[in-house]
Design a protein around this motif. Sequence first.
Motif, PDB file in Angstrom:
ATOM      1  N   ASP A   1     -13.777   7.722   1.215  1.00 56.20           N
ATOM      2  CA  ASP A   1     -12.932   9.043   1.151  1.00 56.20           C
ATOM      3  C   ASP A   1     -11.838   8.864   0.189  1.00 56.20           C
ATOM      4  N   TRP A   2     -12.182   8.765  -1.134  1.00 58.59           N
ATOM      5  CA  TRP A   2     -11.121   8.452  -2.125  1.00 58.59           C
ATOM      6  C   TRP A   2     -10.185   9.496  -2.342  1.00 58.59           C
ATOM      7  N   ARG A   3     -10.508  10.825  -2.385  1.00 63.08           N
ATOM      8  CA  ARG A   3      -9.830  11.869  -2.746  1.00 63.08           C
ATOM      9  C   ARG A   3      -8.510  11.841  -1.547  1.00 63.08           C
ATOM     10  N   THR A   4      -8.774  11.607  -0.431  1.00 64.05           N
ATOM     11  CA  THR A   4      -7.973  11.821   0.731  1.00 64.05           C
ATOM     12  C   THR A   4      -7.132  10.347   0.997  1.00 64.05           C
ATOM     13  N   LEU A   5      -7.241   9.284   0.317  1.00 67.75           N
ATOM     14  CA  LEU A   5      -6.180   8.402   0.382  1.00 67.75           C
ATOM     15  C   LEU A   5      -5.087   8.576  -0.076  1.00 67.75           C
ATOM     16  N   PRO A   6      -3.863   7.875   0.577  1.00 64.68           N
ATOM     17  CA  PRO A   6      -2.632   7.849   0.133  1.00 64.68           C
ATOM     18  C   PRO A   6      -2.221   7.444  -1.329  1.00 64.68           C
ATOM     19  N   ARG A   7      -1.173   7.628  -1.869  1.00 62.39           N
ATOM     20  CA  ARG A   7      -0.932   7.544  -3.054  1.00 62.39           C
ATOM     21  C   ARG A   7      -1.249   6.026  -3.581  1.00 62.39           C
ATOM     22  N   ARG A   8      -0.624   5.390  -2.582  1.00 59.70           N
ATOM     23  CA  ARG A   8      -0.654   3.694  -2.671  1.00 59.70           C
ATOM     24  C   ARG A   8      -1.582   3.126  -1.472  1.00 59.70           C
ATOM     25  N   HIS A   9      -2.503   2.259  -1.816  1.00 59.51           N
ATOM     26  CA  HIS A   9      -3.304   1.953  -0.751  1.00 59.51           C
ATOM     27  C   HIS A   9      -3.764   0.588  -0.988  1.00 59.51           C
TER      28      HIS A   9
ATOM     29  N   LEU B   1      -4.366  -3.946  -4.595  1.00 60.55           N
ATOM     30  CA  LEU B   1      -3.488  -2.604  -4.555  1.00 60.55           C
ATOM     31  C   LEU B   1      -4.243  -1.869  -5.450  1.00 60.55           C
ATOM     32  N   PHE B   2      -4.277  -0.474  -4.840  1.00 61.81           N
ATOM     33  CA  PHE B   2      -5.079   0.643  -5.620  1.00 61.81           C
ATOM     34  C   PHE B   2      -4.208   2.013  -5.606  1.00 61.81           C
ATOM     35  N   PHE B   3      -4.246   2.566  -6.516  1.00 64.00           N
ATOM     36  CA  PHE B   3      -3.562   3.954  -6.761  1.00 64.00           C
ATOM     37  C   PHE B   3      -4.783   4.849  -7.106  1.00 64.00           C
ATOM     38  N   PRO B   4      -5.215   5.499  -6.182  1.00 66.55           N
ATOM     39  CA  PRO B   4      -6.320   6.597  -6.542  1.00 66.55           C
ATOM     40  C   PRO B   4      -5.992   7.443  -7.488  1.00 66.55           C
TER      41      PRO B   4
ATOM     42  N   TYR C   1      -4.549  -3.251  -8.936  1.00 65.82           N
ATOM     43  CA  TYR C   1      -3.892  -4.802  -9.055  1.00 65.82           C
ATOM     44  C   TYR C   1      -4.317  -5.689  -8.099  1.00 65.82           C
ATOM     45  N   LEU C   2      -4.216  -7.082  -8.580  1.00 65.97           N
ATOM     46  CA  LEU C   2      -4.483  -8.069  -7.498  1.00 65.97           C
ATOM     47  C   LEU C   2      -3.029  -8.388  -7.086  1.00 65.97           C
ATOM     48  N   GLU C   3      -2.746  -8.507  -5.780  1.00 66.75           N
ATOM     49  CA  GLU C   3      -1.464  -8.694  -5.242  1.00 66.75           C
ATOM     50  C   GLU C   3      -1.321  -9.915  -4.046  1.00 66.75           C
TER      51      GLU C   3
ATOM     52  N   GLN D   1      -5.680 -13.079 -16.232  1.00 69.74           N
ATOM     53  CA  GLN D   1      -5.172 -14.227 -15.610  1.00 69.74           C
ATOM     54  C   GLN D   1      -3.367 -14.134 -15.549  1.00 69.74           C
ATOM     55  N   HIS D   2      -2.837 -14.735 -14.450  1.00 66.65           N
ATOM     56  CA  HIS D   2      -1.502 -14.607 -14.174  1.00 66.65           C
ATOM     57  C   HIS D   2      -1.095 -15.618 -13.403  1.00 66.65           C
ATOM     58  N   ARG D   3       0.310 -16.010 -13.581  1.00 65.49           N
ATOM     59  CA  ARG D   3       1.017 -16.809 -12.743  1.00 65.49           C
ATOM     60  C   ARG D   3       1.762 -16.218 -11.668  1.00 65.49           C
ATOM     61  N   PHE D   4       1.314 -16.047 -10.587  1.00 59.03           N
ATOM     62  CA  PHE D   4       1.749 -15.243  -9.250  1.00 59.03           C
ATOM     63  C   PHE D   4       3.089 -16.006  -8.671  1.00 59.03           C
ATOM     64  N   ASN D   5       4.089 -15.237  -8.367  1.00 58.20           N
ATOM     65  CA  ASN D   5       4.978 -15.820  -7.641  1.00 58.20           C
ATOM     66  C   ASN D   5       5.793 -14.693  -6.764  1.00 58.20           C
ATOM     67  N   GLN D   6       6.814 -14.950  -6.299  1.00 58.03           N
ATOM     68  CA  GLN D   6       7.619 -14.034  -5.499  1.00 58.03           C
ATOM     69  C   GLN D   6       8.050 -12.712  -6.388  1.00 58.03           C
ATOM     70  N   GLU D   7       8.463 -13.140  -7.591  1.00 63.66           N
ATOM     71  CA  GLU D   7       9.022 -12.005  -8.456  1.00 63.66           C
ATOM     72  C   GLU D   7       8.069 -11.212  -9.175  1.00 63.66           C
ATOM     73  N   GLU D   8       7.111 -11.972  -9.198  1.00 65.39           N
ATOM     74  CA  GLU D   8       5.606 -11.030 -10.127  1.00 65.39           C
ATOM     75  C   GLU D   8       4.456 -11.411  -9.014  1.00 65.39           C
ATOM     76  N   GLY D   9       4.619 -10.471  -7.891  1.00 64.72           N
ATOM     77  CA  GLY D   9       3.435 -10.471  -6.875  1.00 64.72           C
ATOM     78  C   GLY D   9       2.273  -9.831  -7.120  1.00 64.72           C
ATOM     79  N   ASP D  10       2.182  -9.043  -8.122  1.00 60.44           N
ATOM     80  CA  ASP D  10       0.936  -8.144  -8.587  1.00 60.44           C
ATOM     81  C   ASP D  10       0.662  -8.183 -10.005  1.00 60.44           C
ATOM     82  N   TRP D  11      -0.481  -8.216 -10.219  1.00 58.32           N
ATOM     83  CA  TRP D  11      -0.933  -7.995 -11.665  1.00 58.32           C
ATOM     84  C   TRP D  11      -2.343  -7.483 -11.831  1.00 58.32           C
ATOM     85  N   GLY D  12      -2.492  -6.503 -12.967  1.00 59.20           N
ATOM     86  CA  GLY D  12      -3.641  -5.924 -13.053  1.00 59.20           C
ATOM     87  C   GLY D  12      -3.661  -4.752 -13.972  1.00 59.20           C
ATOM     88  N   PHE D  13      -4.120  -3.528 -13.697  1.00 62.78           N
ATOM     89  CA  PHE D  13      -4.723  -2.886 -14.730  1.00 62.78           C
ATOM     90  C   PHE D  13      -4.159  -1.321 -14.303  1.00 62.78           C
TER      91      PHE D  13
END
Length: 204
Positions: free
Chosen positions: A65-73, A88-91, A103-105, A143-155
């Motif tokens: 149901d891609w088109r009915t998902l919330p803005r942030r999922h 983390l997905f922004f449809p 993004y990976l979070e 690749q990323h160094r994840f921590n509390q301040e930078e908890g997500d990284w991606g595209f």
Amino acid sequence: MLVDSDYDEKQQDVAIISPEDDSMEEVAVQEPRADDFAAMRNRFMPEDPDLEIESETTFTWDIKDWRTLPRRHHSPTFHTGNHPWKVLFFPAGNNANESVSFYLEQGYGEDDKPPADWYACARFMLVLWNPNDPTIYLHHEAQHRFNQEEGDWGFTRFAEKNRVFATRFDDKDRPLVENDSAKLTAYVRVLKDPTGVLWHNFVK
């Protein structure tokens, strides 16, 4: 994909016989299917002999149901070793209306926040693919160094909407996102950090 091929110059009047003659034939590279997880990892995210792996996992999320998902999922939580993760997905895109964003979070929740000094050095790949035809997919690695301040990284611009919803995806006969559904596979490899500064940005 660009494939380099040797230039086969035909010889005239002179017959040359050498063991290299058989190698002049162009060999097609067979790309792995998105549901062949080991082959995908070996092809697009090979191990680095200079970096030791702490833990590694593969997680596949059914997006419906891609088109009915919330803005942030978010995807369900999954783990590598002791580290929780989510996708983390922004449809409709994240500040990029023409794109879809993934993004990976880090997967810690509000009630179970990680220690202040928590971090994880992760190399990861996200693959969006058609479950009805796993030869249809898009992938990106980071690749990323994840921590509390930078908890997500991606595209932010993982893919153009027009491309994934097109009736024909590239040279295929069907779309990547079909019937408002797709699969997203996350390959997450957490690496050991014996020096304590792997991929550190030295801010603060």
